[in-house]
Motif scaffolding. Structure first.
Motif, PDB file in Angstrom:
ATOM      1  N   MET A  39     -65.722 -57.925  30.202  1.00  0.00           N
ATOM      2  CA  MET A  39     -64.617 -58.777  29.775  1.00  0.00           C
ATOM      3  C   MET A  39     -65.266 -60.076  28.968  1.00  0.00           C
ATOM      4  SD  MET A  39     -61.941 -59.776  32.749  1.00  0.00           S
ATOM      5  CE  MET A  39     -62.884 -61.335  33.127  1.00  0.00           C
ATOM      6  N   GLY A  40     -64.698 -60.514  27.721  1.00  0.00           N
ATOM      7  CA  GLY A  40     -64.699 -61.402  27.446  1.00  0.00           C
ATOM      8  C   GLY A  40     -65.867 -61.257  25.808  1.00  0.00           C
ATOM      9  N   ALA A  41     -66.493 -59.782  25.858  1.00  0.00           N
ATOM     10  CA  ALA A  41     -67.972 -59.865  25.027  1.00  0.00           C
ATOM     11  C   ALA A  41     -66.933 -59.031  23.554  1.00  0.00           C
ATOM     12  CB  ALA A  41     -68.736 -58.467  25.591  1.00  0.00           C
ATOM     13  N   VAL A  42     -68.043 -59.479  22.689  1.00  0.00           N
ATOM     14  CA  VAL A  42     -67.482 -59.507  21.412  1.00  0.00           C
ATOM     15  C   VAL A  42     -68.144 -57.811  21.075  1.00  0.00           C
ATOM     16  CG1 VAL A  42     -66.643 -61.421  20.784  1.00  0.00           C
ATOM     17  CG2 VAL A  42     -69.358 -60.638  20.890  1.00  0.00           C
ATOM     18  N   GLU A  79     -80.392 -58.007  24.237  1.00  0.00           N
ATOM     19  CA  GLU A  79     -80.207 -56.315  24.139  1.00  0.00           C
ATOM     20  C   GLU A  79     -80.340 -55.116  25.437  1.00  0.00           C
ATOM     21  OE1 GLU A  79     -83.413 -55.399  21.491  1.00  0.00           O
ATOM     22  OE2 GLU A  79     -83.138 -57.096  19.821  1.00  0.00           O
ATOM     23  N   PHE A  80     -80.923 -56.222  26.320  1.00  0.00           N
ATOM     24  CA  PHE A  80     -80.850 -54.781  27.813  1.00  0.00           C
ATOM     25  C   PHE A  80     -79.519 -55.343  27.985  1.00  0.00           C
ATOM     26  CE2 PHE A  80     -80.762 -54.979  31.995  1.00  0.00           C
ATOM     27  CZ  PHE A  80     -81.100 -54.017  32.435  1.00  0.00           C
ATOM     28  N   GLU A  81     -78.730 -56.610  27.883  1.00  0.00           N
ATOM     29  CA  GLU A  81     -77.196 -56.551  28.160  1.00  0.00           C
ATOM     30  C   GLU A  81     -76.504 -55.967  27.208  1.00  0.00           C
ATOM     31  OE1 GLU A  81     -76.744 -58.177  31.574  1.00  0.00           O
ATOM     32  OE2 GLU A  81     -79.044 -58.696  31.738  1.00  0.00           O
ATOM     33  N   ALA A  82     -76.812 -56.096  25.936  1.00  0.00           N
ATOM     34  CA  ALA A  82     -75.920 -55.586  26.017  1.00  0.00           C
ATOM     35  C   ALA A  82     -75.974 -53.472  25.951  1.00  0.00           C
ATOM     36  CB  ALA A  82     -76.414 -55.560  23.622  1.00  0.00           C
ATOM     37  N   ILE A  83     -76.993 -53.464  26.014  1.00  0.00           N
ATOM     38  CA  ILE A  83     -76.899 -51.783  26.516  1.00  0.00           C
ATOM     39  C   ILE A  83     -76.113 -51.782  27.469  1.00  0.00           C
ATOM     40  CG2 ILE A  83     -78.339 -50.037  27.485  1.00  0.00           C
ATOM     41  CD1 ILE A  83     -80.644 -51.248  24.836  1.00  0.00           C
ATOM     42  N   TYR A 127     -75.348 -63.943  19.680  1.00  0.00           N
ATOM     43  CA  TYR A 127     -76.378 -62.943  19.394  1.00  0.00           C
ATOM     44  C   TYR A 127     -75.429 -62.048  18.534  1.00  0.00           C
ATOM     45  CZ  TYR A 127     -79.320 -59.062  19.692  1.00  0.00           C
ATOM     46  OH  TYR A 127     -80.150 -58.162  19.574  1.00  0.00           O
ATOM     47  N   HIS A 128     -74.351 -61.471  18.922  1.00  0.00           N
ATOM     48  CA  HIS A 128     -73.395 -60.445  18.045  1.00  0.00           C
ATOM     49  C   HIS A 128     -72.722 -61.008  16.972  1.00  0.00           C
ATOM     50  CE1 HIS A 128     -74.766 -57.013  21.330  1.00  0.00           C
ATOM     51  NE2 HIS A 128     -74.300 -58.453  21.838  1.00  0.00           N
ATOM     52  N   ILE A 129     -71.734 -61.689  16.887  1.00  0.00           N
ATOM     53  CA  ILE A 129     -71.519 -62.687  15.748  1.00  0.00           C
ATOM     54  C   ILE A 129     -72.329 -62.980  14.825  1.00  0.00           C
ATOM     55  CG2 ILE A 129     -70.096 -64.658  15.225  1.00  0.00           C
ATOM     56  CD1 ILE A 129     -68.671 -64.596  18.010  1.00  0.00           C
ATOM     57  N   ASN A 130     -73.671 -62.866  15.152  1.00  0.00           N
ATOM     58  CA  ASN A 130     -74.987 -64.210  14.101  1.00  0.00           C
ATOM     59  C   ASN A 130     -75.464 -63.168  13.605  1.00  0.00           C
ATOM     60  OD1 ASN A 130     -72.899 -66.269  13.723  1.00  0.00           O
ATOM     61  ND2 ASN A 130     -74.112 -67.271  15.561  1.00  0.00           N
ATOM     62  N   GLY A 131     -75.234 -61.541  13.436  1.00  0.00           N
ATOM     63  CA  GLY A 131     -76.173 -60.935  13.298  1.00  0.00           C
ATOM     64  C   GLY A 131     -77.412 -60.516  14.141  1.00  0.00           C
ATOM     65  N   GLU A 132     -77.329 -60.336  14.979  1.00  0.00           N
ATOM     66  CA  GLU A 132     -78.511 -60.691  16.025  1.00  0.00           C
ATOM     67  C   GLU A 132     -78.970 -61.524  16.002  1.00  0.00           C
ATOM     68  OE1 GLU A 132     -79.344 -56.329  16.293  1.00  0.00           O
ATOM     69  OE2 GLU A 132     -77.360 -55.808  16.834  1.00  0.00           O
ATOM     70  N   ASP A 133     -79.363 -62.463  16.186  1.00  0.00           N
ATOM     71  CA  ASP A 133     -79.839 -63.516  15.960  1.00  0.00           C
ATOM     72  C   ASP A 133     -79.850 -64.423  17.782  1.00  0.00           C
ATOM     73  OD1 ASP A 133     -81.348 -66.364  15.871  1.00  0.00           O
ATOM     74  OD2 ASP A 133     -79.737 -67.498  14.410  1.00  0.00           O
ATOM     75  N   PRO A 134     -81.199 -64.551  17.718  1.00  0.00           N
ATOM     76  CA  PRO A 134     -81.072 -64.621  19.479  1.00  0.00           C
ATOM     77  C   PRO A 134     -81.833 -66.211  19.374  1.00  0.00           C
ATOM     78  CG  PRO A 134     -83.185 -63.769  18.646  1.00  0.00           C
ATOM     79  CD  PRO A 134     -82.731 -63.924  17.645  1.00  0.00           C
ATOM     80  N   SER A 135     -81.647 -66.629  18.859  1.00  0.00           N
ATOM     81  CA  SER A 135     -82.297 -68.063  18.766  1.00  0.00           C
ATOM     82  C   SER A 135     -81.672 -68.722  19.672  1.00  0.00           C
ATOM     83  CB  SER A 135     -81.836 -69.399  17.455  1.00  0.00           C
ATOM     84  OG  SER A 135     -80.517 -68.991  16.713  1.00  0.00           O
ATOM     85  N   GLU A 136     -80.555 -68.679  20.012  1.00  0.00           N
ATOM     86  CA  GLU A 136     -79.175 -69.943  21.186  1.00  0.00           C
ATOM     87  C   GLU A 136     -80.564 -69.361  22.573  1.00  0.00           C
ATOM     88  OE1 GLU A 136     -75.343 -69.969  21.550  1.00  0.00           O
ATOM     89  OE2 GLU A 136     -75.493 -70.478  19.298  1.00  0.00           O
TER      90      GLU A 136
END
Length: 166
Positions: A39-42, A79-83, A127-136
């Protein structure tokens, strides 16, 4: 696991998930068998038939990564949470894995506060919007670690002060 510095593996992940879902025999330690949406994920997690391969790839990538532990665990967590490999308990399992890996490197565990949940979830969106940039997520984990380390230092200072009076 921390003392023995057990290598992160599928077994470790499933064992931790089994603890998280201790009261749910049917689902603990078992990859989900149905498609899910968050829910709410992009982003949409992969289909169930892809989970074993995706988890294997994630673990291999993590084990082959030599960046600083904070960057490494932040990337892994995203990445774990994305899977989203399990039907329930992914967030709790992911945060326990993050802390396991931090502790194996000598860092204290962190507790992502309920009051920071929006910022925490925004890290995934970014992360998903900005090209898998983990910086945040890296920043969030780094800030929590710094807060914990400062708290530990204060405890040691107070203990030292108290010992002067004994």
């Amino acid at each position: 696991m921390v003392k023995q510095k057990v290598l992160l593996s599928e077994k470790v992940i499933k064992d931790i998930h089994s603890l998280v879902l201790m009261d749910n025999r049917a689902d603990r330690g078992i990859y989900r068998r149905v498609p899910v949406t968050i829910m709410g994920a992009v982003h949409t997690p992969p289909q169930p038939y892809l989970l074993p391969t995706r988890m294997e790839q994630l673990i291999i990538k993590y084990q082959g990564c030599f960046s600083h532990v904070v960057e490494r665990v932040s990337q892994f967590h995203l990445e774990f949470e994305a899977i989203h490999p399990f039907i329930d308990g992914n967030g709790r399992t992911g945060r326990l894995l993050l802390n396991l890996e931090l502790m194996k490197e000598g860092y204290p565990p962190i507790n992502i506060k309920f009051s920071d949940r929006k910022r925490y979830y925004d890290c995934f969106t970014s992360y998903h919007i900005n090209g898998e940039d983990p910086s945040e997520m890296v920043s969030l984990v780094r800030e929590y670690l710094e807060e914990e380390l400062l708290r530990y230092i204060e405890i040691v200072r107070n203990a030292n002060e108290m010992s002067k009076f004994q």
